[in-house]
Design an enzyme around this catalytic site. Structure first.
Site, PDB file in Angstrom:
ATOM      1  N   ASP A  38       9.236 -12.463   1.493  1.00 42.61           N
ATOM      2  CA  ASP A  38       9.832 -11.461   0.781  1.00 42.61           C
ATOM      3  C   ASP A  38       9.614 -11.213  -0.687  1.00 42.61           C
ATOM      4  O   ASP A  38       9.220 -12.218  -1.306  1.00 42.61           O
ATOM      5  CB  ASP A  38      11.326 -11.092   1.102  1.00 42.61           C
ATOM      6  CG  ASP A  38      11.783  -9.697   1.795  1.00 42.61           C
ATOM      7  OD1 ASP A  38      11.203  -8.916   0.896  1.00 42.61           O
ATOM      8  OD2 ASP A  38      12.284  -9.478   2.735  1.00 42.61           O
ATOM      9  N   SER A  66       5.603 -10.567  -4.134  1.00 43.41           N
ATOM     10  CA  SER A  66       5.317  -9.244  -3.465  1.00 43.41           C
ATOM     11  C   SER A  66       3.953  -9.185  -3.235  1.00 43.41           C
ATOM     12  O   SER A  66       3.079 -10.161  -3.608  1.00 43.41           O
ATOM     13  CB  SER A  66       5.211  -8.355  -5.015  1.00 43.41           C
ATOM     14  OG  SER A  66       4.662  -7.075  -4.707  1.00 43.41           O
ATOM     15  N   VAL A  67       3.561  -8.351  -2.016  1.00 44.31           N
ATOM     16  CA  VAL A  67       2.176  -8.267  -1.454  1.00 44.31           C
ATOM     17  C   VAL A  67       1.307  -7.835  -2.397  1.00 44.31           C
ATOM     18  O   VAL A  67       0.114  -8.045  -1.961  1.00 44.31           O
ATOM     19  CB  VAL A  67       2.079  -7.791  -0.022  1.00 44.31           C
ATOM     20  CG1 VAL A  67       3.109  -8.551   0.921  1.00 44.31           C
ATOM     21  CG2 VAL A  67       2.873  -6.386  -0.169  1.00 44.31           C
ATOM     22  N   ASN A  89       3.514  -7.026   7.456  1.00 42.70           N
ATOM     23  CA  ASN A  89       4.819  -6.196   7.751  1.00 42.70           C
ATOM     24  C   ASN A  89       5.351  -5.503   6.735  1.00 42.70           C
ATOM     25  O   ASN A  89       6.143  -4.615   6.780  1.00 42.70           O
ATOM     26  CB  ASN A  89       5.872  -7.049   8.593  1.00 42.70           C
ATOM     27  CG  ASN A  89       7.218  -6.367   8.799  1.00 42.70           C
ATOM     28  OD1 ASN A  89       7.013  -5.629   9.646  1.00 42.70           O
ATOM     29  ND2 ASN A  89       8.158  -6.841   7.959  1.00 42.70           N
ATOM     30  N   SER A 141       1.900   3.139  12.175  1.00 41.86           N
ATOM     31  CA  SER A 141       2.958   3.902  12.504  1.00 41.86           C
ATOM     32  C   SER A 141       2.626   4.807  13.261  1.00 41.86           C
ATOM     33  O   SER A 141       1.627   5.601  12.813  1.00 41.86           O
ATOM     34  CB  SER A 141       3.841   4.100  11.186  1.00 41.86           C
ATOM     35  OG  SER A 141       4.630   4.962  11.477  1.00 41.86           O
ATOM     36  N   TYR A 154       2.934   7.549   3.249  1.00 46.84           N
ATOM     37  CA  TYR A 154       3.199   6.706   4.260  1.00 46.84           C
ATOM     38  C   TYR A 154       2.302   6.635   5.536  1.00 46.84           C
ATOM     39  O   TYR A 154       1.724   5.773   5.834  1.00 46.84           O
ATOM     40  CB  TYR A 154       4.883   6.692   4.874  1.00 46.84           C
ATOM     41  CG  TYR A 154       5.339   5.528   5.950  1.00 46.84           C
ATOM     42  CD1 TYR A 154       5.455   4.351   5.226  1.00 46.84           C
ATOM     43  CD2 TYR A 154       5.180   5.970   7.248  1.00 46.84           C
ATOM     44  CE1 TYR A 154       5.805   3.308   6.245  1.00 46.84           C
ATOM     45  CE2 TYR A 154       5.689   5.090   8.015  1.00 46.84           C
ATOM     46  CZ  TYR A 154       6.094   3.739   7.639  1.00 46.84           C
ATOM     47  OH  TYR A 154       6.342   2.823   8.768  1.00 46.84           O
ATOM     48  N   GLY A 155       2.039   7.816   5.863  1.00 41.45           N
ATOM     49  CA  GLY A 155       1.149   8.129   7.055  1.00 41.45           C
ATOM     50  C   GLY A 155      -0.277   7.942   6.553  1.00 41.45           C
ATOM     51  O   GLY A 155      -1.176   7.375   7.274  1.00 41.45           O
ATOM     52  N   LYS A 158      -0.602   4.103   6.361  1.00 38.73           N
ATOM     53  CA  LYS A 158      -0.482   3.368   7.729  1.00 38.73           C
ATOM     54  C   LYS A 158      -1.763   3.819   8.737  1.00 38.73           C
ATOM     55  O   LYS A 158      -2.167   2.898   9.402  1.00 38.73           O
ATOM     56  CB  LYS A 158       0.848   3.868   8.763  1.00 38.73           C
ATOM     57  CG  LYS A 158       2.049   3.347   8.142  1.00 38.73           C
ATOM     58  CD  LYS A 158       1.939   1.858   7.808  1.00 38.73           C
ATOM     59  CE  LYS A 158       3.220   1.351   7.624  1.00 38.73           C
ATOM     60  NZ  LYS A 158       3.258  -0.230   7.320  1.00 38.73           N
ATOM     61  N   ALA A 186      11.585   1.557  15.711  1.00 35.72           N
ATOM     62  CA  ALA A 186      12.901   0.834  15.649  1.00 35.72           C
ATOM     63  C   ALA A 186      13.869   1.527  14.548  1.00 35.72           C
ATOM     64  O   ALA A 186      13.404   2.462  14.006  1.00 35.72           O
ATOM     65  CB  ALA A 186      12.648  -0.624  15.006  1.00 35.72           C
TER      66      ALA A 186
END
Length: 291
Positions: A38, A66-67, A89, A141, A154-155, A158, A186
């Protein structure tokens, strides 16, 4: 026979809570040694997940990075040693309608979801190919696959991960590196006031993780998009219809013919294409509720 990951090492990014946490717990339960990642500010959360795993008899270590930090990700991979499984993730949200969205927020979401996954994948890719073994999962997503209002950034990120997966699955095939996507449904803080308690109870992140485990198993598929939630699992497909021919038509007439025959062009027979990301969750909840 249950899935076993004994002897495998897995990295799960963004695993200090939510889906990442339940993924890490299940991977450890299946026998994997898990690197719980994380951001440094949430390292305590990652360490708490490590404590849960160790208390249950599993092997785990925490790593704060951080990724988006290439050097930190490289250090994490080096410390992990042989990495057999990578679960991309980690993510963030900056939801607004496109007209109100700052480009800085668009870039930030793209950087974390897309480039974060690219950076982590690049760090493990050559090692997996050299060892002729690897399992990588991108978290896509329904917002990317089907769209959701207010989530253009976000879309876009993803759906880009689906394209990334499609190509990497081809490039990794000869070296037994399997690459897949998981589209989870979720509950989140945003859904707490939108859904009834019975639905919220069914949308726990723990109901998504079995699909993740299947995608990283020894006999996992590749180039597969699994949608999962509420104890339901579906496959999302990028489909192509038989379509029509516009041979012999003038360009102007051809364009009109396309418009006139969109129904024929888009005929999916028994397949369906959800009109929005919400429909994935509705299908899963319908099965779970017995509708």
């Amino acid at each position: 026979m249950a899935v076993s990951l004994k002897g495998r090492t897995a990295i799960v990014t963004g695993a200090g809570g939510g889906l990442g946490r339940t993924h890490a717990l299940l991977l450890a339960r299946a026998g994997a040694r898990v690197i719980v990642n994380d951001i440094p500010q949430s390292l305590a959360n990652a360490q708490a997940v490590v404590g849960e795993i160790q208390a249950a008899g599993g092997q785990a270590e925490a790593f704060g990075a951080s990724v988006t930090d290439e050097a930190a990700v490289a250090e994490m991979v080096a410390k992990a040693g042989t990495v057999d499984i990578l679960v991309n993730n980690a993510g963030i949200l900056r939801d607004k309608s496109f007209s109100k969205m700052d480009l800085a927020d668009f870039r930030l979401v793209m950087d974390v979801h897309l480039m974060g996954s690219v950076i982590c994948t690049k760090a493990v890719w050559d090692g997996m190919r050299e060892r002729n073994y690897g399992r990588i999962v991108m978290t896509t997503s329904s917002s990317g696959l089907y769209g959701n209002f207010g989530q253009s950034n976000y879309g876009a990120a993803k759906m880009a991960l689906v394209g990334f997966m499609q190509t990497l699955s081809l490039e990794g095939a000869k070296n037994n590196v399997k690459v897949n996507c998981l589209a989870p449904t979720a509950r989140t803080a945003m859904t707490e006031n939108l859904l009834p308690p019975q639905a919220l109870a069914l949308l726990g992140p723990e109901f998504v993780s079995p699909a993740l485990l299947a995608l990283v198993a020894e006999n996992a598929p590749t180039r597969t998009i699994l949608a999962a939630g509420a104890q339901g699992v579906e496959a999302a497909q990028i489909t192509l219809t038989k379509g029509i021919s516009i041979k012999g038509l003038d360009d102007l007439d051809a364009a009109q013919a396309i418009l006139d025959r969109l129904g024929k062009i888009g005929d999916l027979a028994t397949a369906t294409v959800p009109g929005s990301g919400l429909e994935q969750g509705q299908v899963e909840l319908g099965k779970a509720l017995g509708a």
